[in-house]
Motif scaffolding. Structure first.
Motif, PDB file in Angstrom:
ATOM      1  N   VAL A  72       9.777   9.405  -4.997  1.00 46.59           N
ATOM      2  CA  VAL A  72      10.116   8.435  -3.944  1.00 46.59           C
ATOM      3  C   VAL A  72       8.797   8.032  -3.286  1.00 46.59           C
ATOM      4  CG1 VAL A  72      11.409   8.011  -1.818  1.00 46.59           C
ATOM      5  CG2 VAL A  72      12.342   9.566  -3.559  1.00 46.59           C
ATOM      6  N   THR A  73       8.459   6.742  -3.370  1.00 42.42           N
ATOM      7  CA  THR A  73       7.167   6.235  -2.897  1.00 42.42           C
ATOM      8  C   THR A  73       7.357   5.463  -1.587  1.00 42.42           C
ATOM      9  OG1 THR A  73       6.468   5.994  -5.190  1.00 42.42           O
ATOM     10  CG2 THR A  73       5.171   4.830  -3.545  1.00 42.42           C
ATOM     11  N   TYR A  74       6.567   5.813  -0.559  1.00 42.71           N
ATOM     12  CA  TYR A  74       6.633   5.101   0.721  1.00 42.71           C
ATOM     13  C   TYR A  74       5.508   4.073   0.780  1.00 42.71           C
ATOM     14  CZ  TYR A  74       9.910   8.713   2.065  1.00 42.71           C
ATOM     15  OH  TYR A  74      11.008   9.535   2.105  1.00 42.71           O
ATOM     16  N   VAL A  75       5.860   2.833   1.131  1.00 47.19           N
ATOM     17  CA  VAL A  75       4.874   1.749   1.111  1.00 47.19           C
ATOM     18  C   VAL A  75       4.942   0.921   2.387  1.00 47.19           C
ATOM     19  CG1 VAL A  75       4.919   1.514  -1.406  1.00 47.19           C
ATOM     20  CG2 VAL A  75       6.462   0.119  -0.033  1.00 47.19           C
ATOM     21  N   LYS A  76       3.823   0.237   2.649  1.00 42.96           N
ATOM     22  CA  LYS A  76       3.816  -0.832   3.656  1.00 42.96           C
ATOM     23  C   LYS A  76       3.456  -2.122   2.907  1.00 42.96           C
ATOM     24  CE  LYS A  76       1.562  -2.793   7.625  1.00 42.96           C
ATOM     25  NZ  LYS A  76       0.359  -2.853   8.457  1.00 42.96           N
ATOM     26  N   VAL A  77       4.327  -3.139   3.013  1.00 39.61           N
ATOM     27  CA  VAL A  77       4.080  -4.416   2.342  1.00 39.61           C
ATOM     28  C   VAL A  77       3.103  -5.224   3.198  1.00 39.61           C
ATOM     29  CG1 VAL A  77       5.116  -6.525   1.435  1.00 39.61           C
ATOM     30  CG2 VAL A  77       6.391  -4.380   1.313  1.00 39.61           C
ATOM     31  N   LYS A 134       0.073   7.275  -7.013  1.00 37.03           N
ATOM     32  CA  LYS A 134      -1.116   7.783  -6.315  1.00 37.03           C
ATOM     33  C   LYS A 134      -1.183   7.209  -4.896  1.00 37.03           C
ATOM     34  CE  LYS A 134      -6.110   8.154  -7.109  1.00 37.03           C
ATOM     35  NZ  LYS A 134      -6.703   7.287  -6.101  1.00 37.03           N
ATOM     36  N   VAL A 135      -1.321   8.089  -3.919  1.00 34.51           N
ATOM     37  CA  VAL A 135      -1.453   7.649  -2.523  1.00 34.51           C
ATOM     38  C   VAL A 135      -2.724   6.814  -2.380  1.00 34.51           C
ATOM     39  CG1 VAL A 135      -1.949   8.477  -0.202  1.00 34.51           C
ATOM     40  CG2 VAL A 135      -0.134   9.535  -1.521  1.00 34.51           C
ATOM     41  N   GLY A 136      -2.602   5.640  -1.729  1.00 35.68           N
ATOM     42  CA  GLY A 136      -3.744   4.736  -1.573  1.00 35.68           C
ATOM     43  C   GLY A 136      -3.764   3.624  -2.609  1.00 35.68           C
ATOM     44  N   MET A 146       0.836  -1.205   0.000  1.00 36.81           N
ATOM     45  CA  MET A 146       0.000   0.000   0.000  1.00 36.81           C
ATOM     46  C   MET A 146       0.871   1.255   0.000  1.00 36.81           C
ATOM     47  SD  MET A 146      -2.996   1.547   0.482  1.00 36.81           S
ATOM     48  CE  MET A 146      -4.234   0.603   1.357  1.00 36.81           C
ATOM     49  N   ILE A 147       0.614   2.171  -0.940  1.00 37.36           N
ATOM     50  CA  ILE A 147       1.322   3.462  -0.951  1.00 37.36           C
ATOM     51  C   ILE A 147       0.650   4.369   0.086  1.00 37.36           C
ATOM     52  CG2 ILE A 147       1.939   5.489  -2.323  1.00 37.36           C
ATOM     53  CD1 ILE A 147       1.763   3.768  -4.825  1.00 37.36           C
TER      54      ILE A 147
END
Length: 632
Positions: free
Chosen positions: A235-240, A297-299, A222-223
């Motif tokens: 730079v994209t921050y994510v949680k796997v 895109k966030v989300g 999830m971004i």
């Protein structure tokens, strides 16, 4: 080390988890939520020092607040994620094992609640921080309800226990009553001195559940945030959530279908640290070399390009802009630069929306949607600082729905769009406001809310001397200067939180400002009929002081439709044509004055009024005493 055939092989350390392949059971994802100025960023500083990810030489106050504007104002605007290693103390659960804590420092201001809600979606637990000298405030409640909606483990903590004014016993009882625990379970810490912070980290390991996900399934990440870097692109921050993402793998954005190669993947601790990949429950960053800000895109959900996941993760509810304002470059040739700057800021700020518009007075610009007035200030300041733009912002206003008698409906985000003709009804957005304050200020708060067309919903005492007051208020009355007035009437002790609750029908009119008979759309405003006269009088008086004298007389009028409700006049500059007339017949002087008068009439027909930038900026500031008359 030598193998049986005599060749050298590198020694592999045992029982040390790879930084990018940590077992989910050793992970803890949590964030810090609190009201403004209750010590979130200072607590994050102590955690950075205690876990050793930042050494003493590099350490500075509010380390995670990267923007100059954050450091100057002393507020957090952007959430920051950081990876911390922590081994619980001897005798604690999990002692002797290094756990990985992914901590997110969040903003506290009501305008940035959207940042908080996105951060909560990347966590399994949260630290609810309360100032031991001030107690529970409006944003404390708002953020607690957000955490409850996300079903997070909540750790109540009292901060600033070293202050002389601290009342830990009193506020621990309040906080325990709110969260539903015993007062003894509320941790006491001092983020400034570091007292109680190790015990807090032990409690995070003990009480925050590890992330849950399927390791062997196709990857789903999830971004939750993204930033634009001038050198590296997006730079994209994510949680796997499920599976594993690896470096040099081809990935797909599930909402757009765009495919990219993972050029770099890693974690923040707190600086970027590249890794081979990210596994279940881990929080980190991705770089794909993408330069187009709209492609991250966030989300959105990220998965592998081949044999990827079919079902995306539930995204975020898009934030709805609460306040609209026009942003125009002072120099018209800067319009393309303003568009590019807004594009880049929109990636860093998912709540920002904008569309092009033109104004007869100001030229080409953008209609920009914000979550509140502080959001507007911050965006404008960032545009001016980071991109070197000089801007004019029009008076902020909210979105209205106008129904005409012939059945036509209009959505009005700008006063210039307000329709002319037979209007049936006008709907304006309303909010449910929660105000927390000492009980001695109840009268002043109720008077302020009644003057702003508020409806009392209820009132509860949190303790003997603290009260929670709930009102329904029109959003237009809240976003402008309501918070400033509330603070001044309660000597700074009140706190405010609000959330949209729908619309109501109101008797609203559009007030136009005419300069020399011409409408200036930048000064137009939509206001309640009862307040229209006061608004008109205040604005024309303010403009008379700000508009310089011209070679001809300039009338400044406020009008509703064709009816003028207020007028001021900027007197003409008059050259002394009689300076050389010493005595003599009066008819000579009259002749010179008549000649001057004729010349001024000709000027008037072709003359245009010069309006300085200060006049547009002054419309934003509210310096009225509340009775419609400007302060002297």
């Amino acid at each position: 080390m030598r193998s049986l055939n005599g060749t050298c092989v590198p020694a592999t350390p045992t029982n040390v988890p790879e930084p990018s392949r940590t077992e989910p059971a050793l992970l803890r994802n949590f964030c810090i939520i609190a009201h403004i100025d209750h010590g979130k960023s200072t607590l994050a500083d102590r955690m950075l020092q205690l876990t050793g990810v930042v050494d003493q030489r590099q350490m500075r106050a509010q380390y995670l607040d990267r923007m100059d504007i954050e450091r100057e104002r002393g507020i957090t605007i952007k959430s920051q994620a950081v990876r911390l290693p922590w081994s619980p103390s001897e005798g604690e659960e999990g002692s002797g094992t290094t756990h990985i804590l992914n901590m997110i420092d969040t903003p506290g201001h009501v305008d940035f609640t959207y940042e908080v809600s996105r951060s909560l979606a990347a966590c399994e637990g949260c630290i609810l921080l309360v100032d031991a000298a001030q107690g529970i405030e409006a944003q404390t409640l708002a953020n607690l309800y957000l955490a409850m909606e996300h079903d997070l483990a909540i750790i109540p903590v009292l901060n600033k226990i070293d202050l002389p004014a601290a009342q830990p016993e009193k506020f621990a009882a309040e906080l325990a009553n709110l969260v539903g625990c015993d007062p003894e379970d509320v941790l006491r810490v001092s983020a400034k001195t570091g007292i109680g912070v190790p015990e807090l980290l032990n409690k995070v390991v003990r009480e925050v559940p590890p992330p849950v996900g399927v390791k062997d399934s196709p990857a789903r990440a999830m971004i939750f945030d993204s930033v634009y870097d001038a050198y590296r692109g997006v730079v994209t921050y994510v949680k796997v959530v499920d599976g594993t993402l690896n470096k040099r793998e081809r990935i797909r954005m599930m909402s757009t279908g765009a495919a990219h190669e993972l050029l770099e993947i890693g974690t923040n601790s707190p600086e970027m640290k590249a890794a081979d990949g990210l596994s279940v429950g881990e929080v980190g960053y991705l770089i794909t070399g993408v330069k187009d800000v709209r492609q991250s895109k966030v989300g959105d959900t990220i998965t592998q390009l081949t044999k990827g996941a079919e079902e995306p993760l539930g995204g975020y509810k898009d934030p709805k802009p609460m306040v609209f304002s026009g942003l125009y470059p002072l120099d018209g040739s800067d319009y393309p630069e303003l568009r590019e700057a807004l594009d880049k800021l929109q990636l860093n700020d998912a709540a920002l929306v904008y569309e092009p518009e033109t104004s007869a007075a100001l030229g080409f610009g953008f209609r920009v949607g914000f979550l509140g007035l502080l959001h507007l200030e911050v965006i404008r300041e960032r545009l001016e600082r980071e991109f070197g733009l000089e801007l004019i912002a029009t008076a902020p206003n909210v979105v209205y729905q106008v129904d005409m008698e012939d059945g036509t409906e209009y959505t009005v985000t700008n006063p210039s769009e307000f329709p002319v003709g037979k209007i049936d009804t006008v709907h304006e957005p309303v909010v449910r406001a929660t105000i927390l304050a000492p009980s001695e200020f109840i009268g002043a708060i109720m008077e302020l809310c009644q003057n702003r067309r508020g409806t009392l919903l209820g009132m509860d005492y949190l303790s003997e001397d603290r009260v929670e007051i709930r009102y329904t208020l029109p959003l237009a009355e809240v976003v402008f200067d309501f918070f400033d007035q509330l603070k001044s009437k309660t000597r700074g002790y009140a706190s405010l939180d609000y959330e949209p609750t729908g619309e109501q029908t109101s008797d609203l009119v559009k007030v136009d400002i005419l300069l020399h008979g011409d409408k200036v759309d930048a000064f137009s405003a939509i206001t309640h009929k009862d307040k229209a006269y006061a608004y008109g009088v205040r604005l024309v008086a303010k403009l008379r002081e700000l508009i310089p004298r011209q070679n001809f007389e300039v009338p400044i009028q406020a009008a509703i439709g064709s009816r003028v409700i207020a007028r001021e006049t900027v007197r003409a500059i008059r050259k002394d044509v009689l300076a050389k007339c010493y005595g003599g017949d009066i008819s000579r002087k009259r002749k010179l004055l008549e000649k001057q008068k004729e010349g001024k009439k000709r000027m008037k027909m072709v003359g245009s009024v010069e309006v300085p930038q200060e006049a547009f900026i002054a419309v934003l500031s509210s310096d009225s005493s509340g009775d419609g008359k400007p302060k002297k």
